[in-house]
Design an enzyme around this catalytic site. Structure first.
Site, PDB file in Angstrom:
ATOM      1  N   VAL A  61      -5.041   0.156  10.820  1.00 31.46           N
ATOM      2  CA  VAL A  61      -3.576   0.077  10.909  1.00 31.46           C
ATOM      3  C   VAL A  61      -2.917   1.436  11.111  1.00 31.46           C
ATOM      4  CG1 VAL A  61      -3.396  -2.029   9.539  1.00 31.46           C
ATOM      5  CG2 VAL A  61      -3.290   0.209   8.394  1.00 31.46           C
ATOM      6  N   TYR A  62      -3.662   2.516  10.964  1.00 27.25           N
ATOM      7  CA  TYR A  62      -3.066   3.834  11.139  1.00 27.25           C
ATOM      8  C   TYR A  62      -2.691   4.026  12.612  1.00 27.25           C
ATOM      9  CZ  TYR A  62      -4.834   5.220   6.486  1.00 27.25           C
ATOM     10  OH  TYR A  62      -5.097   5.308   5.142  1.00 27.25           O
ATOM     11  N   SER A  63      -1.392   4.100  12.864  1.00 24.87           N
ATOM     12  CA  SER A  63      -0.867   4.283  14.221  1.00 24.87           C
ATOM     13  C   SER A  63      -1.428   3.252  15.193  1.00 24.87           C
ATOM     14  CB  SER A  63      -1.158   5.714  14.714  1.00 24.87           C
ATOM     15  OG  SER A  63      -0.412   6.652  13.985  1.00 24.87           O
TER      16      SER A  63
END
Length: 344
Positions: A61-63
Site C-alpha cells: 500500500v505504500y504509494s
C-alpha cells in the site's frame, strides 16, 4: 552493525533496518512521508549496506506499490546482499477481494509484490492487519503453501492485538503451519503500549519486534519544543491525524530529558530515542526512515554506543504511563508482580 535473531527463528537481522515508506510519494499520506525516486533510493541503499543495514521494509500500500517498485530497482544486481520485508492485507483497490488475508488476496498479492520488487522470493512477509472475516486456518494454510513454494521464507504480522496473534500461533502449532516470527509494532518513548501485552507475548512465544515509527510519528526529531509551533517542513502538519495519539505535556517532559542527555552525550535527540529502544526486550530491529542522506546518516548514529543505566532510568521515568486494565495490577501491586513479574 549488531545482528540479532528475528524472534526464535534462525534468521539474523540488523539492529537497524530501513523503511522504504519514503519511496514513491503517491497520495496525501505517503507524499508527506517522502518522495524519493530511484536514483536517490539507490544512494540510500548504498549508505545502508555500507553501514551493515541489509534489511529493507516496505508494503504493497505504500504509494500504491511504487515503494516496492523503487526499492526493487534500487537493489537490482545485489539481491543476495539484502533481506526484503513487505506487508499486505490492507486495501489495494475497490474490488471485493482487494483487501484482507483471504487465499485469493494473498496469492495474488504475493505474485504482484514479487513482480514489483523484481525478485522471486520475499525474505519476510507480514500481514499488515488482522482480517476478522477470513478463517485463521485459511490464512495460515495459504502462507504455508507460499513458504513451501519458495516465494516466502518467513512470515509475520503487524498491528495485531494479543489475542489475535496468540490464536494464530496456536493454530499454526496445531496444524504444523509456519509460525509468525515477527511482529511489526509501533513502539517509542511516547508510545509504550506495546509493553503491556504484546511484549510479554513475544517473550513467551519467540516473536521478535520490528519497530515502526521509533521517533513517535516524527515527534522525537529534536525539532518539537514546548511552547513553539511545529516547525515549517515538519510532516506532522500533514500526517498527525493519521498517526498514534500523543499527550503533548508528556511529550515535552520526555523531550526535556532527551535534551539533557543530548548535552551529556553529544548525541542527537533521535539517536538517543532509538538507542533507548535498542535495549528493550524482544526488539529484533528498529525500522528507520529517511527522506535524505543527512537524516539517514544521523539515524545510523544510534548504534555503536550505549546509554548509561542512569540515563535509561531517567527516560523510563519520564515516559512511563499507567498500563490499562488488566495489566496495571502487575506493575503496581506486589502480590500480582510476585505471581507474574512484568518484563520491564
Amino acid at each position: 552493525m549488531e545482528y540479532r535473531r528475528l524472534g526464535s527463528s534462525g534468521l539474523k537481522v540488523p539492529a537497524l533496518s530501513f523503511g522504504a515508506g519514503t519511496f514513491g510519494g503517491k497520495g496525501p499520506l505517503f507524499s508527506a512521508w517522502g518522495t524519493t525516486a530511484e536514483v536517490e533510493a539507490r544512494r540510500l541503499v548504498d549508505i545502508c549496506l555500507e553501514a551493515g543495514v541489509n534489511l529493507f521494509d516496505t508494503a504493497d500500500v505504500y504509494s500504491d506499490g511504487a515503494s516496492e517498485e523503487i526499492l526493487g530497482a534500487a537493489i537490482k544486481g545485489r539481491r543476495d546482499a539484502v533481506l526484503l520485508s513487505t506487508k499486505m492485507s490492507l486495501p489495494v483497490g475497490d474490488g471485493p477481494n482487494d483487501a484482507g488475508s483471504s487465499r485469493a488476496r494473498l496469492v495474488k498479492g504475493v505474485d504482484a509484490a514479487l513482480k514489483r520488487l523484481g525478485t522471486d522470493y520475499i525474505d519476510l512477509m507480514q500481514l499488515h492487519a488482522f482480517d476478522a472475516g477470513t478463517p485463521i486456518e485459511e490464512v495460515l494454510s495459504t502462507l504455508d503453501m507460499l513458504v513451501r513454494s519458495g516465494k516466502l521464507r518467513y512470515v509475520g504480522v503487524s498491528n495485531f492485538s494479543g489475542w489475535q496473534l496468540m490464536k494464530s500461533l496456536a493454530a499454526a502449532d496445531r496444524h504444523g503451519y509456519p509460525r509468525y516470527v515477527a511482529n511489526q509494532v509501533y513502539y517509542s518513548l511516547v508510545g509504550r503500549d506495546y509493553e503491556w501485552e504484546l511484549m510479554p507475548l513475544g517473550l513467551d512465544q519467540g516473536v521478535g519486534a520490528l519497530v515502526w515509527s521509533p521517533l513517535g510519528w516524527g515527534r522525537l526529531t529534536g525539532r518539537i519544543r514546548r511552547g513553539e509551533p511545529w516547525p515549517e517542513g515538519s510532516r506532522l502538519h500533514d500526517t498527525a491525524a493519521f498517526g498514534p495519539p500523543v499527550d503533548d505535556e508528556r511529550l515535552y517532559e520526555i523531550v526535556d530529558v532527551l535534551d539533557q542527555i543530548s548535552e551529556e552525550t553529544g548525541r542527537t535527540v533521535p539517536q538517543i530515542a532509538i538507542n533507548w529502544l535498542l535495549r528493550r526486550p524482544t526488539v529484533s530491529s528498529i525500522i528507520i526512515g529517511a527522506r535524505n542522506e543527512e537524516q539517514l546518516r544521523q539515524n545510523l548514529g544510534a548504534v555503536g554506543w550505549s546509554l548509561s543505566a542512569e540515563q535509561i532510568a531517567r527516560l523510563d521515568a519520564a515516559s512511563a504511563t499507567t498500563a490499562s486494565y488488566p495489566h496495571f495490577p502487575y506493575y503496581r501491586q506486589e502480590g500480582f508482580a510476585r505471581i507474574n513479574p512484568p518484563p520491564v
